[in-house]
Design a protein around this motif. Structure first.
Motif, short mmCIF file in Angstrom:
data_model
loop_
_atom_site.label_atom_id
_atom_site.label_comp_id
_atom_site.label_asym_id
_atom_site.label_seq_id
_atom_site.Cartn_x
_atom_site.Cartn_y
_atom_site.Cartn_z
N ILE A 60 -9.04 4.12 -30.09
CA ILE A 60 -7.60 4.42 -30.11
C ILE A 60 -7.33 5.72 -29.35
N ALA A 61 -8.22 6.70 -29.48
CA ALA A 61 -8.08 7.95 -28.72
C ALA A 61 -8.10 7.67 -27.23
N LYS A 62 -9.00 6.81 -26.80
CA LYS A 62 -9.07 6.44 -25.38
C LYS A 62 -7.77 5.79 -24.92
N HIS A 77 -7.38 8.79 -46.70
CA HIS A 77 -8.05 10.09 -46.71
C HIS A 77 -7.75 10.90 -45.45
N GLY A 78 -7.39 10.23 -44.37
CA GLY A 78 -7.15 10.90 -43.09
C GLY A 78 -8.27 10.73 -42.10
N TYR A 79 -9.26 9.91 -42.44
CA TYR A 79 -10.42 9.74 -41.55
C TYR A 79 -10.02 9.18 -40.18
N PHE A 80 -9.12 8.20 -40.16
CA PHE A 80 -8.77 7.52 -38.92
C PHE A 80 -8.18 8.51 -37.92
N LEU A 81 -7.13 9.22 -38.32
CA LEU A 81 -6.50 10.17 -37.40
C LEU A 81 -7.47 11.28 -37.01
N ALA A 82 -8.32 11.69 -37.95
CA ALA A 82 -9.31 12.72 -37.64
C ALA A 82 -10.31 12.22 -36.59
N ASP A 83 -10.71 10.95 -36.70
CA ASP A 83 -11.60 10.37 -35.67
C ASP A 83 -10.92 10.33 -34.32
N VAL A 84 -9.64 9.97 -34.31
CA VAL A 84 -8.87 9.97 -33.06
C VAL A 84 -8.87 11.36 -32.43
N TYR A 136 -10.73 15.33 -28.36
CA TYR A 136 -11.40 16.59 -28.04
C TYR A 136 -12.56 16.36 -27.07
N THR A 137 -13.28 15.26 -27.28
CA THR A 137 -14.42 14.95 -26.40
C THR A 137 -13.96 14.48 -25.02
N LEU A 138 -12.91 13.67 -24.99
CA LEU A 138 -12.51 13.03 -23.74
C LEU A 138 -11.47 13.80 -22.94
N ARG A 139 -10.55 14.47 -23.63
CA ARG A 139 -9.47 15.19 -22.96
C ARG A 139 -9.01 16.35 -23.86
N PRO A 140 -9.85 17.37 -24.01
CA PRO A 140 -9.59 18.42 -25.01
C PRO A 140 -8.27 19.17 -24.83
N ASN A 176 -17.23 1.20 -23.11
CA ASN A 176 -17.39 2.38 -22.26
C ASN A 176 -17.75 3.61 -23.08
N LEU A 177 -17.14 3.73 -24.25
CA LEU A 177 -17.45 4.85 -25.13
C LEU A 177 -18.90 4.78 -25.60
#
Length: 335
Positions: A49-51, A75-82, A87-91, A292-293
């Motif tokens: 989703i971040a990609k 819990h907020g895990y999904f948005l935190a993973d995004v 941060y990794t792909l486009r900080p 790709n990820l």
């Protein structure tokens, strides 16, 4: 004997969202909980989703200072993973994008804030709203996972709508709205979701231009029968099983049903929002770049870690796990 006036939607709403309902307080999801979700399976769900969010920015659809909003974050895990993958792909986008969670329950808001504080410190500012009606923005990407199956529903059987007497179901109510929906979606029996129309309208009013993506299980066309079921410790209990003890499961286990995506589509169309596509989850995630990820991961970690993450990610796209049964539905509003 006097009939009780509790509709099934009121009963289900109390089961899930009452003051002591199933979702009113934090519940474990995954191995230690009652069921698995894509979020609990692999971080690469949020990563994909971040990609996609980054592709929306590159496309010019989502502004660099747009809102990224999760609805029903648990819990907020999904948005935190995004956020972690952005941060990794486009900080640099973390300095401009605004992150929002729509969460009605105070206890869950506290859990989410604490998790974000532990995960990101002061780097990420998380804003909460209790409903979409409170959010006002110009440009956004909305994301939700397994939200439409968590709307209360009415039960319909051969022209009659259900009411609840204690925990017993009686089909003896004439409800014209339910009957019209059943006829529209060619159902002689089954679940009719309540609230899709209001939800779509609230989203339309909350933001001028947005994309909304959601993942859930179901099909475009309605099932011809009942799919209502209870999840308890990874056991699936059909709601109309003759041995079910509803009074013992009430508010202590999850209750859900298959989504009729045509109903979701129509609700959003009525709100002036364009339907883009419905895809199997495996197709959607592959199209958005999950492979790709995984290739990027392979190039940057040792083989053991890669294999562990690969096996988790496979569960997202394997047809016999989450890949085929779950669908992605996508909408856009352009002013």
């Amino acid at each position: 004997m006097k009939k009780t006036n509790t509709s099934f939607s009121e009963y289900m709403n109390d089961w899930l969202y009452g003051s002591d309902g199933y979702y009113a307080t934090y519940k474990n999801i995954g191995k230690e909980g009652d069921f698995y979700t894509a979020v609990s399976t692999s971080k690469f769900f949020g990563g994909t989703i971040a990609k996609h969010i980054i592709s929306l920015v590159d496309e010019g659809f989502l502004k660099k200072d747009g809102v990224v909003c999760e609805i029903g974050a648990h819990h907020g895990y999904f948005l935190a993973d995004v956020i972690e993958f952005i941060y990794t792909l486009r900080p640099e986008l973390l300095k401009t994008l605004k992150f929002v969670i729509i969460e009605r329950f105070d206890d869950l808001q506290i859990q989410q804030k604490e998790y974000f504080k532990d995960s990101f410190g002061d780097v990420i500012t998380l804003t909460h709203y209790k409903s979409l009606y409170e959010l006002k923005c110009k440009n956004a990407f909305f994301i939700a996972n397994e939200i439409f199956d968590a709307f209360a529903c009415e039960l319909f059987f051969k022209g009659k709508t259900a009411r609840v007497d204690g925990h017993e179901i009686e089909f003896d109510v004439d409800n014209e709205w339910v009957k019209q929906k059943a006829q529209k979606y060619h159902k002689s029996r089954g679940e009719i979701a309540v609230g899709y129309e209001e939800f779509a309208l609230s989203m339309a009013k909350s933001c001028e231009k947005f994309e909304f993506m959601s993942f859930d299980y179901g099909e475009m066309q309605a099932r011809p029968d009942f799919s209502l079921r209870v999840y308890e410790n990874h056991k699936v209990i059909p709601f109309f099983d003759e041995d079910i003890k509803r009074e013992e499961l009430f508010k202590k286990s999850d209750i859900t049903y298959d989504v009729t995506f045509e109903h979701v589509k129509d609700a959003y169309k009525e709100a002036g929002i364009e339907f883009i596509e419905l895809k199997a989850q495996m197709v959607a995630l592959i199209d958005m770049g999950i492979l790709n990820l995984l290739e990027m991961l392979k190039e940057n970690v040792d083989e053991k870690i890669y294999e562990q993450e690969l096996q988790k990610a496979k569960m997202l796209i394997m047809p016999n796990f989450l890949g085929e049964r779950f669908k992605m539905i996508r909408f856009r509003k352009i002013f």
